[in-house]
Design a protein around this motif. Sequence first.
Motif, short mmCIF file in Angstrom:
data_model
loop_
_atom_site.label_atom_id
_atom_site.label_comp_id
_atom_site.label_asym_id
_atom_site.label_seq_id
_atom_site.Cartn_x
_atom_site.Cartn_y
_atom_site.Cartn_z
N VAL A 194 24.08 44.68 15.61
CA VAL A 194 23.21 45.30 14.62
C VAL A 194 21.81 44.71 14.71
CG1 VAL A 194 22.81 45.60 12.14
CG2 VAL A 194 25.10 45.92 13.08
N THR A 195 21.72 43.41 14.86
CA THR A 195 20.41 42.76 14.97
C THR A 195 19.68 43.22 16.22
OG1 THR A 195 21.21 40.84 13.74
CG2 THR A 195 19.24 40.52 15.09
N LEU A 196 20.39 43.39 17.32
CA LEU A 196 19.76 43.89 18.54
C LEU A 196 19.18 45.28 18.32
CD1 LEU A 196 19.16 43.44 21.55
CD2 LEU A 196 21.39 44.45 22.03
N LEU A 197 19.91 46.14 17.65
CA LEU A 197 19.40 47.48 17.33
C LEU A 197 18.13 47.40 16.49
CD1 LEU A 197 22.66 49.46 16.48
CD2 LEU A 197 21.12 49.89 18.39
N VAL A 198 18.13 46.50 15.51
CA VAL A 198 16.96 46.36 14.64
C VAL A 198 15.77 45.81 15.43
CG1 VAL A 198 16.05 45.23 12.59
CG2 VAL A 198 18.36 46.10 12.58
N LEU A 199 16.03 44.90 16.37
CA LEU A 199 14.93 44.37 17.18
C LEU A 199 14.34 45.44 18.09
CD1 LEU A 199 16.25 40.79 18.02
CD2 LEU A 199 14.49 41.46 16.36
N ALA B 49 13.73 44.30 7.59
CA ALA B 49 14.94 44.84 8.22
C ALA B 49 15.43 43.91 9.32
CB ALA B 49 14.66 46.24 8.78
N ALA B 50 14.50 43.37 10.09
CA ALA B 50 14.89 42.48 11.18
C ALA B 50 15.50 41.17 10.67
CB ALA B 50 13.68 42.17 12.08
N ALA B 51 15.15 40.77 9.45
CA ALA B 51 15.63 39.50 8.91
C ALA B 51 16.90 39.63 8.07
CB ALA B 51 14.53 38.86 8.06
N ALA B 52 17.24 40.83 7.62
CA ALA B 52 18.33 40.99 6.64
C ALA B 52 19.67 40.47 7.15
CB ALA B 52 18.45 42.46 6.23
N VAL B 53 20.12 40.95 8.28
CA VAL B 53 21.45 40.56 8.77
C VAL B 53 21.47 39.12 9.29
CG1 VAL B 53 23.20 41.07 10.53
CG2 VAL B 53 22.26 42.91 9.13
N ALA C 29 24.16 43.63 5.01
CA ALA C 29 24.22 44.85 5.79
C ALA C 29 23.90 46.07 4.93
CB ALA C 29 25.59 44.99 6.45
N VAL C 30 24.34 46.07 3.67
CA VAL C 30 23.99 47.17 2.76
C VAL C 30 22.49 47.16 2.50
CG1 VAL C 30 24.25 48.03 0.40
CG2 VAL C 30 26.26 47.35 1.71
N VAL C 31 21.92 45.98 2.34
CA VAL C 31 20.47 45.87 2.17
C VAL C 31 19.76 46.47 3.38
CG1 VAL C 31 18.54 44.23 2.09
CG2 VAL C 31 20.50 43.94 0.57
N LEU C 32 20.24 46.16 4.58
CA LEU C 32 19.64 46.72 5.79
C LEU C 32 19.72 48.24 5.78
CD1 LEU C 32 18.33 46.61 8.56
CD2 LEU C 32 20.61 46.16 9.52
#
Length: 123
Positions: free
Chosen positions: A41-46, A76-80, A103-106
Motif C-alpha cells: 500500500v505504501t509503495l502505491l502511495v509513493l 497520504a504517504a505518511a498514514a500507513v 488504512a481507513v484514514v488513507l
Amino acid sequence: MTDALTAAVGVAALVLAAWCGHAFFRDQPTKDWHFIGMAVVTLLVLVQLVIGFVLLGRGEEPRDGTAIFVAYLFGAAAAVPAAGFLSLSERTRWGSATVAAGAVVLAVLEVRLFDIWGGGSGG
C-alpha cells in the motif's frame, strides 16, 4: 491525478483495513504478512506522490490549490507507515486496530485527493 491510481490506492487501503480489522477481532497483533501488505500500500502511495509532483511540474494545477494538494499527498504517504510503526510498539490486538484505522484514514484521504484534484475532470 490519475483516477485509476487514486481508486487503486483507496481500494488497497480498504483491503488492508479489513485484513487488519479481522486480525483485531481474532485477538492477533500485526504479523509479518500485515507488514508486507502495508509495504504494498505504501509503495502505491509513493507512486501516487511521484506522479502528483510530475503533474505539478508539468504545469497542471489541482482545482482546490497546490498547497492543500501537496499537504494531502504527504499526509497520504505518511498514514500507513505511521500506523505501522505505532503497531510495532503495541504488540497486541490493538496494534492491528491501529493499522486498520490508519488504512481507513488513507482511504478517506484518497477521496479527498480525488476531490482536490478535480473530482474526475483531471484524468
